[in-house]
Design a protein around this motif. Structure first.
Motif, mmCIF file in Angstrom:
data_model
loop_
_atom_site.group_PDB
_atom_site.id
_atom_site.type_symbol
_atom_site.label_atom_id
_atom_site.label_comp_id
_atom_site.label_asym_id
_atom_site.label_seq_id
_atom_site.Cartn_x
_atom_site.Cartn_y
_atom_site.Cartn_z
ATOM 1 N N MET A 1 0.829 -1.203 0.000
ATOM 2 C CA MET A 1 0.000 0.000 0.000
ATOM 3 C C MET A 1 0.864 1.254 0.000
ATOM 4 S SD MET A 1 -3.067 -1.076 2.644
ATOM 5 C CE MET A 1 -3.926 0.476 2.401
ATOM 6 N N ALA A 2 1.932 1.241 0.789
ATOM 7 C CA ALA A 2 2.837 2.392 0.820
ATOM 8 C C ALA A 2 3.551 2.556 -0.514
ATOM 9 C CB ALA A 2 3.853 2.228 1.946
ATOM 10 N N THR B 1 6.359 7.466 7.351
ATOM 11 C CA THR B 1 6.033 7.520 8.775
ATOM 12 C C THR B 1 4.677 6.890 9.052
ATOM 13 O OG1 THR B 1 7.327 9.562 8.970
ATOM 14 C CG2 THR B 1 5.863 9.016 10.791
ATOM 15 N N GLN B 2 3.710 7.129 8.167
ATOM 16 C CA GLN B 2 2.412 6.464 8.315
ATOM 17 C C GLN B 2 2.573 4.944 8.227
ATOM 18 O OE1 GLN B 2 0.316 8.393 5.112
ATOM 19 N NE2 GLN B 2 -0.687 9.870 6.471
ATOM 20 N N LEU B 3 3.418 4.500 7.305
ATOM 21 C CA LEU B 3 3.700 3.066 7.205
ATOM 22 C C LEU B 3 4.337 2.549 8.486
ATOM 23 C CD1 LEU B 3 4.027 0.396 5.642
ATOM 24 C CD2 LEU B 3 6.186 1.300 4.742
ATOM 25 N N GLN B 4 5.275 3.309 9.023
ATOM 26 C CA GLN B 4 5.936 2.897 10.258
ATOM 27 C C GLN B 4 4.947 2.804 11.415
ATOM 28 O OE1 GLN B 4 9.141 5.499 11.414
ATOM 29 N NE2 GLN B 4 9.805 4.178 13.102
ATOM 30 N N GLN B 5 4.007 3.734 11.475
ATOM 31 C CA GLN B 5 3.013 3.698 12.543
ATOM 32 C C GLN B 5 2.128 2.463 12.438
ATOM 33 O OE1 GLN B 5 -0.340 6.377 12.396
ATOM 34 N NE2 GLN B 5 -0.132 6.860 14.579
ATOM 35 N N GLY C 1 7.065 3.478 19.968
ATOM 36 C CA GLY C 1 6.546 3.947 18.691
ATOM 37 C C GLY C 1 5.121 4.453 18.799
ATOM 38 N N ARG C 2 4.305 3.728 19.569
ATOM 39 C CA ARG C 2 2.918 4.162 19.730
ATOM 40 C C ARG C 2 2.827 5.522 20.404
ATOM 41 N NH1 ARG C 2 -1.212 0.374 23.033
ATOM 42 N NH2 ARG C 2 0.025 1.130 24.790
ATOM 43 N N ALA C 3 3.764 5.810 21.294
ATOM 44 C CA ALA C 3 3.703 7.057 22.052
ATOM 45 C C ALA C 3 4.174 8.265 21.250
ATOM 46 C CB ALA C 3 4.548 6.923 23.327
ATOM 47 N N THR C 4 4.949 8.047 20.178
ATOM 48 C CA THR C 4 5.572 9.187 19.506
ATOM 49 C C THR C 4 5.248 9.314 18.028
ATOM 50 O OG1 THR C 4 7.553 7.839 19.090
ATOM 51 C CG2 THR C 4 7.521 9.159 21.113
ATOM 52 N N LEU C 5 4.855 8.237 17.363
ATOM 53 C CA LEU C 5 4.692 8.292 15.917
ATOM 54 C C LEU C 5 3.536 9.195 15.492
ATOM 55 C CD1 LEU C 5 5.453 4.599 14.923
ATOM 56 C CD2 LEU C 5 6.676 6.640 14.170
ATOM 57 N N GLN C 6 2.449 9.214 16.231
ATOM 58 C CA GLN C 6 1.322 10.065 15.847
ATOM 59 C C GLN C 6 1.708 11.544 15.909
ATOM 60 O OE1 GLN C 6 -1.694 9.085 14.526
ATOM 61 N NE2 GLN C 6 -1.806 11.286 14.115
ATOM 62 N N GLU C 7 2.469 11.896 16.921
ATOM 63 C CA GLU C 7 2.930 13.290 17.018
ATOM 64 C C GLU C 7 3.825 13.639 15.833
ATOM 65 O OE1 GLU C 7 5.447 16.122 20.158
ATOM 66 O OE2 GLU C 7 4.916 14.052 20.664
#
Length: 491
Positions: A188-189, A454-458, A398-404
């Motif tokens: 998808m990415a 980054t969206q893929l990484q999240q 990752g969950r704590a920082t990727l959205q930011e």
């Protein structure tokens, strides 16, 4: 012949007395008492889990993969992989092999009975004439009476090996489910990056045409045209590179599936975008101690530790005598025609005791090797726990920082898009040089690519957290039932 039979039975009855006593006392075990090693990690994860706990009360291991990955296309791909993946098939066959090895070792606890028949011609000690002796019956050959638990310890080791192999199968399925999900997100990415590159290349080719037209009318310089051409060719090279990566990622996914990607799923990819991917529900991480029961690879390491502990019992028992039994029961006659007549039945019993006296240190070396094997298994068990702890901790970070990070990159993308619009307007009106336009194009292209990655990484981080917490396995077996485990009967 009757006298021989009666005397043999009388002697056998007397021989059975100490043997019966040995059987009554049988069941001694030299296996050390197993104690689970202390958990070599912190009692809690560094990042608080209260938000996830309030949103989702179920642990990842309690969520079936079909409930976690709600995209129907992805569900279909995972189902195909569970039915066709060769690594998972090998893991299943390893379980069957370990199960058979356990059955072999368990059979050593019971006597092996075989039908025997013999015909002997030999001279008589009384008359010196040759005579015949025919015998038919059942025989037990060298059955080891497990007085000191050596055979039982080996059986326990084989059982632990079987259970460890079964846990390895579960870990293989968890990894496969996560790998297919990650591979699908990669595709998808790739499609989204290709779309960005196509649009960027088209825009830059238009810029080349514009600068060439302005050059022909004397409005701009040759330098502007060359800079625009260079930037267009760079976009073309990036597009080719991303096409290659797209094909490589599809090949990797095909290997996991064990077959070609279905045509309808491939056709749906160009319209897919990561930000529209089916959401994955939030997960509760719990405590590190939960991993001991949730992660199959940790349970596998513990079963191997239990098996290594049982090996010590077998090595200790090797220092003690071995009692074996050979017995036959049947009919004996000097004439073949009288073989099955009444009074021709006979019984023989031959217990044997073997006491180790000198073995050049073999038994001692075996015990030392078994003890070292247990220490190795302890270290591997502790390492499995530490690796699982790190995987969960990394996923939580990752969950704590990727959205930011994604929010910041979206703001940067909006700013770069506006900057490109203003720079192009200024250039067309002769206020700014074409360098400003080129720099704005490069910045926007890089920002758009970084945002997709980054969206893929999240999303892949959510897959990683699900796998790290033991999600992806269910007792119902595979998607189509082809790889369901064969249950082991309890001895």
């Amino acid at each position: 012949m009757r006298t021989y039979t009666s005397l043999s039975a009388s002697r056998s009855a007397r021989a059975l007395a100490p043997l019966t006593a040995a059987l009554v006392l049988a069941g001694c075990s030299f296996i050390p008492t197993y104690e689970r090693p202390a958990t070599p990690v912190a009692p809690a994860y560094a990042l608080a889990d209260s938000a996830a706990a309030s949103a989702q009360e179920h642990a990842a291991a309690d969520i079936d993969w079909k409930d976690y990955f709600t995209d129907q296309r992805l569900q279909r791909l995972i189902g195909i992989a569970l039915g066709n993946n060769r690594d998972l098939r090998v893991a299943m066959l390893n379980v069957e092999q370990a199960r058979a090895q356990f059955q072999i070792q368990r059979a050593a606890e019971f006597p092996s009975v075989a039908g025997v028949a013999s015909a002997t011609r030999q001279p008589s000690t009384a008359t010196g004439q040759y005579g015949n002796l025919f015998q038919v019956g059942l025989g037990v050959t060298a059955w080891e009476i497990d007085f000191f638990g050596r055979v039982a310890a080996l059986k326990e080791q084989a059982l632990a090996q079987y259970l460890a192999t079964d846990e390895a199968r579960k870990a293989a399925q968890i990894s496969l489910v996560a790998a297919v999900a990650s591979g699908w997100l990669n595709l998808m990415a790739d499609e989204e990056l290709l779309d960005i590159s196509r649009r960027t290349l088209a825009t830059r080719e238009e810029s080349v045409k514009l600068t060439r037209l302005r050059l022909e009318h004397g409005v701009s310089s040759e330098l502007d045209n060359r800079q625009a051409t260079s930037l267009a060719e760079a976009a073309r090279a990036t597009y080719a590179q991303q096409q290659r990566q797209r094909m490589l990622d599809e090949n990797a996914l095909v290997l996991l599936l064990g077959q070609a990607l279905p045509d309808d799923i491939r056709a749906s990819l160009p319209s897919s975008r990561l930000y529209t991917a089916a959401p994955m529900q939030p997960l509760r991480a719990g405590l590190p101690s939960d991993l001991l029961e949730r992660r199959p690879d940790i349970r596998q390491a513990e079963h191997l530790l239990i098996g290594a502990n049982a090996n010590i019992g077998a090595a200790r028992a090797a220092f003690f005598p071995r009692i074996s039994l050979t017995a036959t029961v049947g009919t004996v006659s000097p004439e073949l025609s009288d073989l099955f007549k009444g009074g021709s039945w006979a019984f023989s019993l031959a217990p044997q005791l073997a006491v180790p006296l000198f073995d050049a240190g073999r038994n001692q070396a075996g015990l030392e090797a078994a003890r070292a094997g247990r220490e190795i298994a302890v270290a591997q068990y502790e390492k499995a726990i530490q690796a699982a702890f790190r995987e969960v901790s990394d996923a939580l970070a990752g969950r704590a920082t990727l959205q930011e990070q994604i929010d910041a990159q979206r703001g940067q993308e909006a700013a770069d898009a506006k900057r490109l619009e203003l720079s192009d307007l200024r250039y067309r009106n002769g206020v700014a040089s074409y360098l400003d336009v080129l720099d704005a194009q490069r910045s926007l292209f890089g920002t758009q690519q970084s945002l997709v990655l980054t969206q893929l990484q999240q999303l892949q981080n959510q897959v990683l957290l699900y796998r790290a917490l033991g999600g992806g396995w269910s007792e119902t077996g595979s998607y189509n039932g082809k790889l369901s485990a064969t249950p082991l009967s309890t001895p």
